[in-house]
Design a protein around this motif. Structure first.
Motif, PDB file in Angstrom:
ATOM      1  N   PHE A 103       5.239  12.370   6.475  1.00  9.38           N
ATOM      2  CA  PHE A 103       5.988  11.409   7.276  1.00  9.38           C
ATOM      3  C   PHE A 103       7.021  10.728   6.389  1.00  9.38           C
ATOM      4  CE2 PHE A 103       2.326   9.291   5.455  1.00  9.38           C
ATOM      5  CZ  PHE A 103       2.850   8.112   4.945  1.00  9.38           C
ATOM      6  N   MET A 104       7.961  10.042   7.026  1.00 11.43           N
ATOM      7  CA  MET A 104       8.947   9.231   6.325  1.00 11.43           C
ATOM      8  C   MET A 104       8.528   7.775   6.440  1.00 11.43           C
ATOM      9  SD  MET A 104      11.804   9.217   4.585  1.00 11.43           S
ATOM     10  CE  MET A 104      12.610  10.788   4.971  1.00 11.43           C
ATOM     11  N   PHE A 105       8.431   7.077   5.313  1.00 15.41           N
ATOM     12  CA  PHE A 105       8.099   5.651   5.377  1.00 15.41           C
ATOM     13  C   PHE A 105       9.314   4.812   5.015  1.00 15.41           C
ATOM     14  CE2 PHE A 105       7.105   6.624   0.903  1.00 15.41           C
ATOM     15  CZ  PHE A 105       7.716   5.558   0.241  1.00 15.41           C
ATOM     16  N   ILE A 106       9.454   3.703   5.711  1.00 13.07           N
ATOM     17  CA  ILE A 106      10.553   2.763   5.484  1.00 13.07           C
ATOM     18  C   ILE A 106       9.958   1.370   5.610  1.00 13.07           C
ATOM     19  CG2 ILE A 106      12.748   1.882   6.380  1.00 13.07           C
ATOM     20  CD1 ILE A 106      13.201   4.725   7.546  1.00 13.07           C
ATOM     21  N   GLY A 107      10.124   0.539   4.601  1.00 12.48           N
ATOM     22  CA  GLY A 107       9.502  -0.782   4.673  1.00 12.48           C
ATOM     23  C   GLY A 107      10.213  -1.834   3.853  1.00 12.48           C
ATOM     24  N   HIS A 108      10.106  -3.060   4.329  1.00 13.13           N
ATOM     25  CA  HIS A 108      10.627  -4.195   3.567  1.00 13.13           C
ATOM     26  C   HIS A 108       9.723  -4.459   2.365  1.00 13.13           C
ATOM     27  CE1 HIS A 108      12.187  -5.099   7.712  1.00 13.13           C
ATOM     28  NE2 HIS A 108      13.275  -5.291   7.015  1.00 13.13           N
ATOM     29  N   GLN A 109      10.309  -4.919   1.286  1.00  7.62           N
ATOM     30  CA  GLN A 109       9.553  -5.272   0.087  1.00  7.62           C
ATOM     31  C   GLN A 109      10.023  -6.630  -0.411  1.00  7.62           C
ATOM     32  OE1 GLN A 109       6.851  -5.035  -1.553  1.00  7.62           O
ATOM     33  NE2 GLN A 109       7.071  -3.182  -2.780  1.00  7.62           N
ATOM     34  N   LYS A 110       9.096  -7.601  -0.424  1.00  8.59           N
ATOM     35  CA  LYS A 110       9.451  -8.963  -0.850  1.00  8.59           C
ATOM     36  C   LYS A 110       9.228  -9.196  -2.332  1.00  8.59           C
ATOM     37  CE  LYS A 110       8.575 -11.503   3.445  1.00  8.59           C
ATOM     38  NZ  LYS A 110       7.738 -12.566   4.060  1.00  8.59           N
ATOM     39  N   GLY A 111       8.240  -8.527  -2.901  1.00  5.25           N
ATOM     40  CA  GLY A 111       7.863  -8.805  -4.287  1.00  5.25           C
ATOM     41  C   GLY A 111       6.655  -9.722  -4.346  1.00  5.25           C
ATOM     42  N   ARG A 112       5.953  -9.708  -5.484  1.00  5.30           N
ATOM     43  CA  ARG A 112       4.709 -10.462  -5.627  1.00  5.30           C
ATOM     44  C   ARG A 112       4.818 -11.654  -6.575  1.00  5.30           C
ATOM     45  NH1 ARG A 112       0.106  -8.291  -3.689  1.00  5.30           N
ATOM     46  NH2 ARG A 112       0.226  -6.214  -2.773  1.00  5.30           N
ATOM     47  N   ASN A 113       5.933 -11.793  -7.261  1.00  3.76           N
ATOM     48  CA  ASN A 113       6.127 -12.945  -8.132  1.00  3.76           C
ATOM     49  C   ASN A 113       7.607 -13.321  -8.091  1.00  3.76           C
ATOM     50  OD1 ASN A 113       7.519 -11.210 -10.062  1.00  3.76           O
ATOM     51  ND2 ASN A 113       5.476 -10.487 -10.679  1.00  3.76           N
ATOM     52  N   THR A 114       7.958 -14.394  -8.802  1.00  8.44           N
ATOM     53  CA  THR A 114       9.326 -14.899  -8.720  1.00  8.44           C
ATOM     54  C   THR A 114      10.349 -13.853  -9.161  1.00  8.44           C
ATOM     55  OG1 THR A 114       8.539 -17.144  -9.141  1.00  8.44           O
ATOM     56  CG2 THR A 114      10.882 -16.728  -9.470  1.00  8.44           C
ATOM     57  N   LYS A 115      10.056 -13.143 -10.240  1.00 11.72           N
ATOM     58  CA  LYS A 115      10.978 -12.129 -10.729  1.00 11.72           C
ATOM     59  C   LYS A 115      11.203 -11.033  -9.681  1.00 11.72           C
ATOM     60  CE  LYS A 115      11.697  -8.793 -14.478  1.00 11.72           C
ATOM     61  NZ  LYS A 115      11.132  -8.203 -15.716  1.00 11.72           N
ATOM     62  N   GLU A 116      10.098 -10.556  -9.075  1.00 13.57           N
ATOM     63  CA  GLU A 116      10.215  -9.521  -8.056  1.00 13.57           C
ATOM     64  C   GLU A 116      10.883 -10.058  -6.796  1.00 13.57           C
ATOM     65  OE1 GLU A 116       6.461  -7.727  -7.313  1.00 13.57           O
ATOM     66  OE2 GLU A 116       6.243  -6.919  -9.343  1.00 13.57           O
ATOM     67  N   ASN A 117      10.590 -11.305  -6.440  1.00 14.21           N
ATOM     68  CA  ASN A 117      11.222 -11.920  -5.272  1.00 14.21           C
ATOM     69  C   ASN A 117      12.743 -11.882  -5.394  1.00 14.21           C
ATOM     70  OD1 ASN A 117       8.724 -14.561  -4.932  1.00 14.21           O
ATOM     71  ND2 ASN A 117       8.750 -12.499  -4.104  1.00 14.21           N
ATOM     72  N   ILE A 118      13.221 -12.253  -6.574  1.00 12.99           N
ATOM     73  CA  ILE A 118      14.668 -12.272  -6.805  1.00 12.99           C
ATOM     74  C   ILE A 118      15.231 -10.857  -6.788  1.00 12.99           C
ATOM     75  CG2 ILE A 118      16.456 -12.852  -8.486  1.00 12.99           C
ATOM     76  CD1 ILE A 118      14.666 -15.212  -9.344  1.00 12.99           C
ATOM     77  N   GLU A 119      14.522  -9.943  -7.445  1.00 13.75           N
ATOM     78  CA  GLU A 119      14.980  -8.551  -7.488  1.00 13.75           C
ATOM     79  C   GLU A 119      15.060  -7.949  -6.089  1.00 13.75           C
ATOM     80  OE1 GLU A 119      13.449  -4.210  -9.176  1.00 13.75           O
ATOM     81  OE2 GLU A 119      12.497  -6.063  -9.860  1.00 13.75           O
ATOM     82  N   ARG A 120      14.079  -8.292  -5.252  1.00  8.04           N
ATOM     83  CA  ARG A 120      14.012  -7.730  -3.896  1.00  8.04           C
ATOM     84  C   ARG A 120      14.729  -8.608  -2.867  1.00  8.04           C
ATOM     85  NH1 ARG A 120      11.979  -2.436  -4.299  1.00  8.04           N
ATOM     86  NH2 ARG A 120      10.347  -2.410  -5.880  1.00  8.04           N
ATOM     87  N   ASN A 121      15.367  -9.673  -3.322  1.00 10.49           N
ATOM     88  CA  ASN A 121      16.065 -10.612  -2.442  1.00 10.49           C
ATOM     89  C   ASN A 121      15.140 -11.149  -1.358  1.00 10.49           C
ATOM     90  OD1 ASN A 121      18.377 -12.095  -1.778  1.00 10.49           O
ATOM     91  ND2 ASN A 121      18.997 -10.614  -0.214  1.00 10.49           N
ATOM     92  N   PHE A 122      13.875 -11.381  -1.716  1.00  8.82           N
ATOM     93  CA  PHE A 122      12.876 -11.948  -0.816  1.00  8.82           C
ATOM     94  C   PHE A 122      12.704 -11.113   0.457  1.00  8.82           C
ATOM     95  CE2 PHE A 122      14.249 -15.294  -3.600  1.00  8.82           C
ATOM     96  CZ  PHE A 122      13.094 -16.007  -3.894  1.00  8.82           C
ATOM     97  N   GLY A 123      12.945  -9.813   0.332  1.00  9.87           N
ATOM     98  CA  GLY A 123      12.762  -8.932   1.484  1.00  9.87           C
ATOM     99  C   GLY A 123      13.855  -9.038   2.526  1.00  9.87           C
ATOM    100  N   MET A 124      15.015  -9.568   2.154  1.00 12.39           N
ATOM    101  CA  MET A 124      16.126  -9.708   3.105  1.00 12.39           C
ATOM    102  C   MET A 124      17.188  -8.649   2.791  1.00 12.39           C
ATOM    103  SD  MET A 124      16.499 -13.855   3.439  1.00 12.39           S
ATOM    104  CE  MET A 124      16.811 -14.114   1.685  1.00 12.39           C
TER     105      MET A 124
END
Length: 288
Positions: free
Chosen positions: A26-47
């Motif tokens: 299958f093809m998966f597509i999903g939002h990713q928010k991150g689990r810490n502040t560094k990841e949040n910023i990298e992932r733009n808080f899932g936006m």
């Protein structure tokens, strides 16, 4: 994982790729928010930015080409509303995804794993079956934003939350959500392994449900699923079904109001049509 929108950018807020479950691809597509502040910023808080939605659509088409079912995992407060995103065509990217998703000739299953906010969620949320984790939420606007817009005060947030009906149970009751995936005690994050098992079971069931449909049946089901949203008081007071428009593609609120004129709907509410045969659509909607 597969990267890039083929237009020069790879948005980390949306993760896409090819996966397998029980030997099925299958093809998966999903939002990713991150689990810490560094990841949040990298992932733009899932936006996601427009590039993220264009990447998602590119891979949806890839899945269609090879006959892979599409699984989308929704967890975003909404699409990124920054100036740069608007300059890149945020509204157009979301609208294009909405239109194109209705024509994809493979099953699409969507699961809300955290929160689904507005068009940012819906851009990957057009589907044949929408599932929600037990404690997830799905909304057109956050309760805080709704309170600020309608009541001009954050103190109205509880009232907005109740009015929006954002929980999995409420959305199932009104036909927006098609099924709820139970979470372990304390929430999915408290026992991810158990939660994964429940998610896998429900997703495989959903894929099996639609894999046997012909292309025409699949597209018709998807179309009818979204056409039915927002329809209420579909029975008269004595339980007789109200007539649906003969052709939903050309029907208007005025023509449908004329068709049900004089019938007692819901809690004995009369639908009236003015003497000249032209009804006020907003008045009819309020009465219904």
């Amino acid at each position: 994982e597969l990267h890039g929108d083929r237009g020069g950018y790879d948005d980390p807020a949306l993760v896409c790729g090819v996966g397998t479950m029980e030997g099925r691809t299958f093809m998966f597509i999903g939002h990713q928010k991150g689990r810490n502040t560094k990841e949040n910023i990298e992932r733009n808080f899932g936006m996601p930015t427009p590039a993220g939605y264009r990447k998602a659509l590119r891979l949806m088409r890839h899945a269609e080409r090879f006959g892979f079912p599409i699984l989308t995992f929704v967890d975003t407060p909404g699409a990124y509303a920054g100036v740069k995103a608007e300059e890149m065509g945020q509204g157009e990217a979301i609208a294009y995804n909405l239109r194109e998703s209705f024509g994809l000739k493979v099953p699409i299953i969507s699961l809300v794993i955290g929160e689904g906010g507005s068009g940012g969620a819906l851009a990957i949320g057009i589907c044949d079956k929408m599932l929600m984790m037990e404690h997830s939420v799905y909304y057109v606007a956050s309760p805080e934003a709704c309170a600020a817009i309608l009541w001009k005060t954050p103190e109205a947030t509880p009232k907005a939350t109740e009015a929006l009906k954002i929980t999995s149970t409420e959305l199932t009751n009104i036909g927006v959500c098609d099924g709820v995936v139970p979470e372990p005690e304390g929430g999915a994050h408290a026992d991810p392994i158990e939660a994964f098992g429940a998610v896998k079971e429900e997703l495989l069931k959903a894929i099996d449900e639609f894999s046997g449909l012909s292309t025409e049946e699949l597209l018709e089901h998807r179309y009818n699923k979204f056409r039915a949203l927002g329809m209420f008081n579909t029975e008269t007071a004595d339980g007789t079904p109200l007539p649906l428009p003969e052709d939903p593609h050309t029907a208007t609120p005025e023509s449908h109001a004329a068709a049900v004129a004089g019938m007692s709907v819901g809690a004995s509410v009369e639908v009236e049509v003015e003497s000249n045969g032209v009804s006020d659509a907003s008045s009819v909607a309020m009465k219904q």
